[in-house]
Scaffold this active site. Structure first.
Site, PDB file in Angstrom:
ATOM      1  N   GLY A 130       3.843   5.327   4.363  1.00 47.75           N
ATOM      2  CA  GLY A 130       4.670   5.308   5.568  1.00 47.75           C
ATOM      3  C   GLY A 130       4.270   6.376   6.551  1.00 47.75           C
ATOM      4  O   GLY A 130       3.318   7.123   6.336  1.00 47.75           O
ATOM      5  N   LYS A 185      -3.553  -0.243   8.506  1.00 47.68           N
ATOM      6  CA  LYS A 185      -3.102   0.398   9.748  1.00 47.68           C
ATOM      7  C   LYS A 185      -4.151   1.377  10.271  1.00 47.68           C
ATOM      8  O   LYS A 185      -4.236   1.621  11.475  1.00 47.68           O
ATOM      9  CB  LYS A 185      -1.714   1.036   9.568  1.00 47.68           C
ATOM     10  CG  LYS A 185      -1.669   2.213   8.606  1.00 47.68           C
ATOM     11  CD  LYS A 185      -1.600   3.542   9.307  1.00 47.68           C
ATOM     12  CE  LYS A 185      -1.979   4.662   8.356  1.00 47.68           C
ATOM     13  NZ  LYS A 185      -2.029   5.964   8.963  1.00 47.68           N
ATOM     14  N   GLU A 267     -10.780   7.323   7.576  1.00 48.65           N
ATOM     15  CA  GLU A 267     -10.534   6.451   6.417  1.00 48.65           C
ATOM     16  C   GLU A 267     -10.683   4.976   6.805  1.00 48.65           C
ATOM     17  O   GLU A 267     -11.209   4.164   6.040  1.00 48.65           O
ATOM     18  CB  GLU A 267      -9.129   6.743   5.853  1.00 48.65           C
ATOM     19  CG  GLU A 267      -8.740   5.990   4.595  1.00 48.65           C
ATOM     20  CD  GLU A 267      -9.531   6.376   3.338  1.00 48.65           C
ATOM     21  OE1 GLU A 267      -9.638   7.559   3.038  1.00 48.65           O
ATOM     22  OE2 GLU A 267     -10.060   5.458   2.664  1.00 48.65           O
TER      23      GLU A 267
END
Lengths: 319, 319
Positions: A130, A185, A267
């Site tokens: 999150g 994301k 990443e």
């Protein structure tokens, strides 16, 4: 509880600091020759905040794995090697909490799959995912995060033990969706940075709309719940990833299109390679991931790829 | 085509400028005593850009409604009165394009319903929605928007006639979802501004995640498609509404919680009242709309309402 955090970078050292702060007995593990660990040992600081004395620094993995709960915050592609190392200490009846986001490129596997395959089945694996910037948490600005696990009791124990006024934990209920969404994301973050760098920031609205859609389709094809793409793990992390000045992935995308030098690959650079493979395996079109991949891996021009995505499509539907 | 734009505020004057620029014959209508029209007539400028000579300014509604296409960009609660006025000129076989976002408070009706009820059925009604700041369009920064209508041919004609390198139009396929989604984004924008004003900007991720969810539920209950909340009309407009410095609703929310003076009420102030009514009518829980309503209409404290929403809920699920 006795908690070890493996990985002493920005996020790992924050988690250790946080768990110490809310009253756990915390060990922060890093390799002896890690530049982060050397700084921590020398200065008792991670460069952003002072590490309290109650937090024990440890460079012996054997000692580190003695805790009840073991958080892991390292780079995703290195997880398999760490699990191999952990195996040699035969951990049992522990809680492993992955505080990291990614997908293994070589196998396309989720991170919980990699760890579960490598350790004794008496251990329970969970994820802590999150939004949230460490810089803001240190200032006392609260946020919501999510803990998910196949094991309901582990989830409940961790949510109850780790919640505080600073981090409000919610119970995840879709491990596939939460892991894929959280990893993906970072790729949307890189695309956002590219738009920023191209002076097309306004298109980040369209990016959010289509980004969530394609990740929702992938999650569904993999057996998770479409809605997870719109939950805390993915859309709920867009403020931090798509808009924030602190977002490493967004900054990386921006610097990349501007031709500026960057120190570390983000990443999402690795994740997009894994997502492209998953898209092929599950026969899901991933136009945004594909555009980012074309730019980063195949040297295509970012402006052309992104404009094609939003401004030149001949398809009638937006989705 | 001959196009009239009714309403010469920031957005109406932009639309007239844009349609003139891409080659249409454009009339911009405003009331004789409107301060915007007076400035346009005196300075040939809307305060942001010069209005070209090819664009005709008009204060006689009878003359204005002679065009084939009539765009409308006024405040939502004034639409019913305008439709009454338009009726007296008996427009027929025209395209009415609503370039505005809102819901009528007194009836809970969507804007296309109000206009369709008031004019001859030979006219076709469409909506022009989606993200975009006029300030950025004037700089040449492109964006995607959406045109929707019950009438497929009207939709196609408008998309083809209005698309350009600056605005890429997509075909909407859910009028209920697009209208409700577009209106509701202004309320999420106010909530975002409140978070900014309270130094809780990090919670805008969670706001996006839960905001889209509650609006999706409402759209579904009203007979539209849940997914529209995640399309251009709503989530796709969050960059412009939830993050941009140009967002009127976001700024209004921020100034409200800081106790600063604001000149105009934001459109979302009216929309939230309408949404609360719709939520009751369709039995859908709308926690974010409800929090904004409690603050703006019932004098509740914004910090308490918003913290309750994200940080103190005892529910296990985030959605």
């Amino acid at each position: 509880m006795k908690v070890t955090v493996i990985g002493c970078g920005r996020w790992g050292s924050f988690i250790a600091w946080y768990l110490d702060k809310i009253g756990h007995q915390v060990v922060l593990y890093g390799r002896e020759n890690s530049k982060h660990m050397i700084r921590l040992q020398e200065k008792r600081s991670n460069g952003l905040i002072e590490i309290p004395k109650t937090l024990r620094l440890e460079t012996d993995l054997k000692q580190a794995v003695l805790s009840d709960v073991i958080g892991i915050s390292i780079n995703s592609q290195g997880l398999r090697n760490l699990v191999q190392e952990l195996r040699s200490y035969h951990p049992k009846h522990k809680y492993f909490v992955l505080c990291m986001k990614g997908i293994e490129i070589s196998s396309g596997k989720r991170l919980t799959e990699i760890i579960e395959e490598g350790i004794d089945s008496s251990n329970k694996v969970a994820v802590w995912l999150g939004p949230g910037h460490v810089q803001e948490f240190y200032k006392g600005i609260p946020n919501c995060m999510v803990i998910d696990s196949k094991h309901d009791k582990a989830k409940e124990l961790l949510v109850l033990s780790f919640s505080s006024d600073l981090i409000r934990f919610y119970y995840g209920d879709d491990l596939i969706g939460n892991e894929i969404g959280a990893a993906a994301k970072n790729v949307i973050g890189i695309a956002a940075g590219m738009l920023d760098g191209l002076n097309l920031t306004s298109l980040k609205g369209a990016l959010m709309s289509r980004g969530t859609r394609e990740i929702a389709r992938l999650i569904k094809a993999m057996g998770g719940s479409e809605l997870s793409a719109y939950g805390l793990c993915h859309l709920g992390d867009y403020e931090a990833t798509v808009f924030s000045q602190f977002s490493h992935n967004r900054r990386y995308g921006e610097m990349y299109v501007k031709g500026e030098e960057y120190k570390d690959l983000a990443e999402g650079y690795y994740t997009v390679e894994a997502l492209i493979k998953l898209g092929k395996e599950y026969k899901v079109e991933l136009p945004i991931c594909n555009a980012v991949h074309q730019v980063l891996y195949n040297g295509q021009q970012a402006d052309l790829e992104l404009e094609k995505l939003f401004l030149r499509s001949l398809k009638k539907s937006f989705k």
